[in-house]
Scaffold this motif. Sequence first.
Motif, PDB file in Angstrom:
ATOM      1  N   SER A  75       0.862  -1.180   0.000  1.00 54.80           N
ATOM      2  CA  SER A  75       0.000   0.000   0.000  1.00 54.80           C
ATOM      3  C   SER A  75       0.901   1.233   0.000  1.00 54.80           C
ATOM      4  CB  SER A  75      -0.888  -0.021   1.246  1.00 54.80           C
ATOM      5  OG  SER A  75      -1.808   1.029   1.212  1.00 54.80           O
ATOM      6  N   PRO A  76       1.225   1.749  -1.202  1.00 53.27           N
ATOM      7  CA  PRO A  76       2.179   2.856  -1.271  1.00 53.27           C
ATOM      8  C   PRO A  76       1.714   4.074  -0.481  1.00 53.27           C
ATOM      9  CG  PRO A  76       1.127   2.520  -3.406  1.00 53.27           C
ATOM     10  CD  PRO A  76       0.675   1.409  -2.511  1.00 53.27           C
ATOM     11  N   ASN A  77       2.642   4.667   0.215  1.00 51.27           N
ATOM     12  CA  ASN A  77       2.350   5.811   1.065  1.00 51.27           C
ATOM     13  C   ASN A  77       2.781   7.084   0.337  1.00 51.27           C
ATOM     14  OD1 ASN A  77       2.267   7.817   3.023  1.00 51.27           O
ATOM     15  ND2 ASN A  77       3.049   6.485   4.639  1.00 51.27           N
ATOM     16  N   ARG A  78       1.840   7.941   0.046  1.00 48.29           N
ATOM     17  CA  ARG A  78       2.132   9.220  -0.619  1.00 48.29           C
ATOM     18  C   ARG A  78       1.743  10.396   0.281  1.00 48.29           C
ATOM     19  NH1 ARG A  78       3.703   9.067  -5.521  1.00 48.29           N
ATOM     20  NH2 ARG A  78       3.456   7.271  -6.848  1.00 48.29           N
ATOM     21  N   GLU A  79       1.375  10.104   1.513  1.00 51.40           N
ATOM     22  CA  GLU A  79       0.867  11.146   2.405  1.00 51.40           C
ATOM     23  C   GLU A  79       1.910  11.643   3.389  1.00 51.40           C
ATOM     24  OE1 GLU A  79      -2.836   9.986   4.156  1.00 51.40           O
ATOM     25  OE2 GLU A  79      -3.548   9.140   2.270  1.00 51.40           O
ATOM     26  N   VAL A  80       3.156  11.665   2.964  1.00 51.30           N
ATOM     27  CA  VAL A  80       4.235  12.187   3.799  1.00 51.30           C
ATOM     28  C   VAL A  80       4.940  13.289   3.027  1.00 51.30           C
ATOM     29  CG1 VAL A  80       4.573  10.067   5.119  1.00 51.30           C
ATOM     30  CG2 VAL A  80       5.797  10.391   2.988  1.00 51.30           C
ATOM     31  N   PRO A  81       5.640  14.177   3.725  1.00 53.90           N
ATOM     32  CA  PRO A  81       6.275  15.299   3.027  1.00 53.90           C
ATOM     33  C   PRO A  81       7.257  14.882   1.928  1.00 53.90           C
ATOM     34  CG  PRO A  81       6.321  15.639   5.398  1.00 53.90           C
ATOM     35  CD  PRO A  81       5.797  14.254   5.167  1.00 53.90           C
ATOM     36  N   LYS A  82       8.007  13.829   2.144  1.00 53.22           N
ATOM     37  CA  LYS A  82       8.994  13.385   1.155  1.00 53.22           C
ATOM     38  C   LYS A  82       8.794  11.897   0.854  1.00 53.22           C
ATOM     39  CE  LYS A  82      12.595  16.640   2.478  1.00 53.22           C
ATOM     40  NZ  LYS A  82      13.981  16.789   2.927  1.00 53.22           N
ATOM     41  N   PRO A  83       7.771  11.561   0.062  1.00 54.89           N
ATOM     42  CA  PRO A  83       7.542  10.140  -0.228  1.00 54.89           C
ATOM     43  C   PRO A  83       8.707   9.533  -1.013  1.00 54.89           C
ATOM     44  CG  PRO A  83       6.079  11.508  -1.541  1.00 54.89           C
ATOM     45  CD  PRO A  83       6.822  12.423  -0.625  1.00 54.89           C
ATOM     46  N   LYS A  84       8.975   8.280  -0.758  1.00 54.77           N
ATOM     47  CA  LYS A  84      10.013   7.536  -1.458  1.00 54.77           C
ATOM     48  C   LYS A  84       9.394   6.907  -2.709  1.00 54.77           C
ATOM     49  CE  LYS A  84      12.674   8.621   1.860  1.00 54.77           C
ATOM     50  NZ  LYS A  84      13.133   9.973   1.760  1.00 54.77           N
ATOM     51  N   PRO A  85      10.235   6.543  -3.676  1.00 52.53           N
ATOM     52  CA  PRO A  85       9.704   5.921  -4.897  1.00 52.53           C
ATOM     53  C   PRO A  85       8.918   4.647  -4.569  1.00 52.53           C
ATOM     54  CG  PRO A  85      12.061   6.372  -5.094  1.00 52.53           C
ATOM     55  CD  PRO A  85      11.685   6.648  -3.680  1.00 52.53           C
ATOM     56  N   GLU A  86       7.905   4.379  -5.382  1.00 49.12           N
ATOM     57  CA  GLU A  86       7.067   3.200  -5.130  1.00 49.12           C
ATOM     58  C   GLU A  86       7.861   1.909  -5.172  1.00 49.12           C
ATOM     59  OE1 GLU A  86       3.285   2.874  -7.054  1.00 49.12           O
ATOM     60  OE2 GLU A  86       2.725   4.909  -6.476  1.00 49.12           O
ATOM     61  N   TRP A  87       8.849   1.803  -6.066  1.00 48.03           N
ATOM     62  CA  TRP A  87       9.634   0.567  -6.136  1.00 48.03           C
ATOM     63  C   TRP A  87      10.348   0.317  -4.811  1.00 48.03           C
ATOM     64  CZ3 TRP A  87      14.787   0.491  -5.170  1.00 48.03           C
ATOM     65  CH2 TRP A  87      15.513   1.683  -5.323  1.00 48.03           C
ATOM     66  N   GLU A  88      10.801   1.370  -4.171  1.00 48.08           N
ATOM     67  CA  GLU A  88      11.491   1.222  -2.894  1.00 48.08           C
ATOM     68  C   GLU A  88      10.505   0.788  -1.808  1.00 48.08           C
ATOM     69  OE1 GLU A  88      14.064   4.136  -0.064  1.00 48.08           O
ATOM     70  OE2 GLU A  88      14.370   4.359  -2.224  1.00 48.08           O
ATOM     71  N   GLN A  89       9.311   1.363  -1.860  1.00 47.93           N
ATOM     72  CA  GLN A  89       8.287   0.983  -0.890  1.00 47.93           C
ATOM     73  C   GLN A  89       7.852  -0.468  -1.092  1.00 47.93           C
ATOM     74  OE1 GLN A  89       5.142   3.835   0.037  1.00 47.93           O
ATOM     75  NE2 GLN A  89       6.170   5.310  -1.308  1.00 47.93           N
ATOM     76  N   MET A  90       7.778  -0.907  -2.360  1.00 45.36           N
ATOM     77  CA  MET A  90       7.388  -2.293  -2.619  1.00 45.36           C
ATOM     78  C   MET A  90       8.438  -3.271  -2.067  1.00 45.36           C
ATOM     79  SD  MET A  90       6.069  -4.310  -5.983  1.00 45.36           S
ATOM     80  CE  MET A  90       4.468  -3.548  -6.012  1.00 45.36           C
ATOM     81  N   LEU A  91       9.705  -2.902  -2.161  1.00 46.93           N
ATOM     82  CA  LEU A  91      10.748  -3.739  -1.568  1.00 46.93           C
ATOM     83  C   LEU A  91      10.527  -3.877  -0.064  1.00 46.93           C
ATOM     84  CD1 LEU A  91      13.936  -2.484  -3.442  1.00 46.93           C
ATOM     85  CD2 LEU A  91      12.767  -4.677  -3.736  1.00 46.93           C
ATOM     86  N   THR A  92      10.143  -2.790   0.572  1.00 45.54           N
ATOM     87  CA  THR A  92       9.858  -2.837   2.004  1.00 45.54           C
ATOM     88  C   THR A  92       8.709  -3.803   2.293  1.00 45.54           C
ATOM     89  OG1 THR A  92      10.693  -0.615   2.399  1.00 45.54           O
ATOM     90  CG2 THR A  92       9.097  -1.456   3.988  1.00 45.54           C
ATOM     91  N   ALA A  93       7.656  -3.729   1.486  1.00 43.02           N
ATOM     92  CA  ALA A  93       6.523  -4.642   1.685  1.00 43.02           C
ATOM     93  C   ALA A  93       6.959  -6.092   1.473  1.00 43.02           C
ATOM     94  CB  ALA A  93       5.378  -4.276   0.743  1.00 43.02           C
ATOM     95  N   GLY A  94       7.817  -6.333   0.484  1.00 44.22           N
ATOM     96  CA  GLY A  94       8.342  -7.683   0.260  1.00 44.22           C
ATOM     97  C   GLY A  94       9.170  -8.160   1.444  1.00 44.22           C
ATOM     98  N   CYS A  95       9.966  -7.263   2.012  1.00 42.38           N
ATOM     99  CA  CYS A  95      10.737  -7.621   3.208  1.00 42.38           C
ATOM    100  C   CYS A  95       9.816  -7.954   4.374  1.00 42.38           C
ATOM    101  CB  CYS A  95      11.677  -6.485   3.591  1.00 42.38           C
ATOM    102  SG  CYS A  95      13.100  -6.269   2.512  1.00 42.38           S
ATOM    103  N   ALA A  96       8.716  -7.216   4.481  1.00 42.99           N
ATOM    104  CA  ALA A  96       7.750  -7.486   5.559  1.00 42.99           C
ATOM    105  C   ALA A  96       7.157  -8.884   5.399  1.00 42.99           C
ATOM    106  CB  ALA A  96       6.648  -6.420   5.564  1.00 42.99           C
ATOM    107  N   ALA A  97       6.848  -9.255   4.157  1.00 41.55           N
ATOM    108  CA  ALA A  97       6.300 -10.597   3.907  1.00 41.55           C
ATOM    109  C   ALA A  97       7.328 -11.671   4.295  1.00 41.55           C
ATOM    110  CB  ALA A  97       5.901 -10.735   2.438  1.00 41.55           C
ATOM    111  N   TYR A  98       8.582 -11.449   3.932  1.00 42.28           N
ATOM    112  CA  TYR A  98       9.631 -12.421   4.253  1.00 42.28           C
ATOM    113  C   TYR A  98       9.874 -12.495   5.763  1.00 42.28           C
ATOM    114  CZ  TYR A  98      14.095 -14.907   3.900  1.00 42.28           C
ATOM    115  OH  TYR A  98      15.120 -15.815   4.024  1.00 42.28           O
ATOM    116  N   ALA A  99       9.867 -11.346   6.425  1.00 44.68           N
ATOM    117  CA  ALA A  99      10.039 -11.346   7.879  1.00 44.68           C
ATOM    118  C   ALA A  99       8.903 -12.104   8.559  1.00 44.68           C
ATOM    119  CB  ALA A  99      10.129  -9.910   8.398  1.00 44.68           C
ATOM    120  N   LEU A 100       7.704 -11.966   8.021  1.00 41.94           N
ATOM    121  CA  LEU A 100       6.553 -12.705   8.543  1.00 41.94           C
ATOM    122  C   LEU A 100       6.806 -14.209   8.438  1.00 41.94           C
ATOM    123  CD1 LEU A 100       3.556 -12.110   9.517  1.00 41.94           C
ATOM    124  CD2 LEU A 100       2.916 -12.562   7.172  1.00 41.94           C
ATOM    125  N   GLN A 101       7.323 -14.640   7.279  1.00 39.67           N
ATOM    126  CA  GLN A 101       7.647 -16.053   7.085  1.00 39.67           C
ATOM    127  C   GLN A 101       8.697 -16.526   8.087  1.00 39.67           C
ATOM    128  OE1 GLN A 101       8.604 -16.099   2.720  1.00 39.67           O
ATOM    129  NE2 GLN A 101       7.259 -17.888   2.811  1.00 39.67           N
TER     130      GLN A 101
END
Length: 185
Positions: free
Chosen positions: A96-122
Amino acid sequence: MDALTLLTTRRSSKKLTAPAPNAEQIEAMLQAATQVPDHGNMRPFRFTVIESEAGLQHFRSLLCQTVSEMNFGDEAMQKAEKVGNMSPLVIGVTFSPNREVPKPKPEWEQMLTAGCAAYALQLAANAQGFDNVWISGMWVNSPLLRQAFDCADKDKIIGLMMIGSPTETTGGSKNTDLSAFVSRW
């Protein structure tokens, strides 16, 4: 289990049964998933925990409805039934890309974070003695699952984490031949 052993012996398992993690164990898994590298503290992930019998039944129904509505055919329906009964706990991970912050990061970078979250869950599930498998394929694009997971336009279901107790022992380390993946300077 030490961290290096956990990382080098993790395997996907599609043969899962009850018991599933309890509420305290699920909480630990979700806490681990939120501690991943997250440049800008964007938290571009959400989790949908499907654990009750009613929730699992609804999940199974959505998979079968997806196959019917998309005209995927009989083979896909068999797969939907298999996936729907694969584990006693399902955790959907949504990017769920976050665009509601003063300096949003690129979506690809945010998606990597979400992928890391899935792996950490595993990994957190494995560390507590549970096996799991990350399912994607046709299911993550299901309009019905997207609606059920409350996905906005830019959101993407990146995986269905199927979690339960192992029914058989999985192998140890794969001892990957690193020469094809590593260069040294």
